[in-house]
Design a protein around this motif. Structure first.
Motif, PDB file in Angstrom:
ATOM      1  N   ALA A 266      83.995  80.835  26.586  1.00 38.44           N
ATOM      2  CA  ALA A 266      83.351  80.100  27.679  1.00 38.44           C
ATOM      3  C   ALA A 266      81.973  79.604  27.247  1.00 38.44           C
ATOM      4  N   ILE A 267      81.227  80.447  26.554  1.00 40.82           N
ATOM      5  CA  ILE A 267      79.905  80.035  26.068  1.00 40.82           C
ATOM      6  C   ILE A 267      80.036  78.893  25.064  1.00 40.82           C
TER       7      ILE A 267
ATOM      8  N   SER B 283      88.017  90.459  26.431  1.00 43.38           N
ATOM      9  CA  SER B 283      86.988  90.034  27.382  1.00 43.38           C
ATOM     10  C   SER B 283      85.800  89.403  26.649  1.00 43.38           C
ATOM     11  N   ARG B 284      85.441  89.961  25.497  1.00 40.79           N
ATOM     12  CA  ARG B 284      84.361  89.359  24.707  1.00 40.79           C
ATOM     13  C   ARG B 284      84.780  87.997  24.160  1.00 40.79           C
TER      14      ARG B 284
ATOM     15  N   LEU C  14      86.900  85.930  25.603  1.00 39.98           N
ATOM     16  CA  LEU C  14      86.862  84.973  26.721  1.00 39.98           C
ATOM     17  C   LEU C  14      85.422  84.573  27.038  1.00 39.98           C
ATOM     18  N   THR C  15      84.523  85.543  27.016  1.00 38.46           N
ATOM     19  CA  THR C  15      83.119  85.227  27.276  1.00 38.46           C
ATOM     20  C   THR C  15      82.564  84.310  26.189  1.00 38.46           C
ATOM     21  N   SER C  16      82.848  84.640  24.942  1.00 39.40           N
ATOM     22  CA  SER C  16      82.366  83.800  23.840  1.00 39.40           C
ATOM     23  C   SER C  16      82.989  82.417  23.886  1.00 39.40           C
TER      24      SER C  16
END
Length: 104
Positions: A74-75, A67-68, A70-72
């Motif tokens: 996306a950022i 999840s981290r 994917l978040t990173s």
């Protein structure tokens, strides 16, 4: 006494005139090759930074932090979009301003 002052002043003025005549002429200011700087940055620096991001993302994903990652990711993608937008404004900004404000 006035003759001595006059001779002293005359000697100084001739030295000043010689110094001015022998002074080097200023050379033109060097120009910076901005296209070369941009090409170097795009060809050398950006791929290294993307490779470092990829290694970080793979390292996190192998630890189970998907999840981290994917978040990173996306950022990072949003950041790259901003960089691409800034680069396009750098190249096409003049024509966009002319189009918007109607100047020639």
């Amino acid at each position: 006494m006035l003759l001595e002052i006059g001779q002293a002043l005359w000697g100084e003025t001739t030295r000043i005139a010689d110094a001015i005549a022998l002074a080097p002429t200023p050379s033109p200011q060097p120009t910076i090759n901005t296209n070369g700087v941009l090409d170097f940055f795009i060809q050398k620096i950006v791929p290294i930074l993307l490779a470092v991001l990829g290694v970080i993302f793979i390292g996190r994903a192998s630890k189970g932090e998907v999840s981290r990652v994917l978040t990173s990711s996306a950022i990072a993608i949003i950041g790259l979009a901003f960089v691409a937008g800034a680069a396009s404004l750098f190249f096409f900004g003049d024509s966009l301003v002319k189009l918007i404000f109607g100047t020639n």
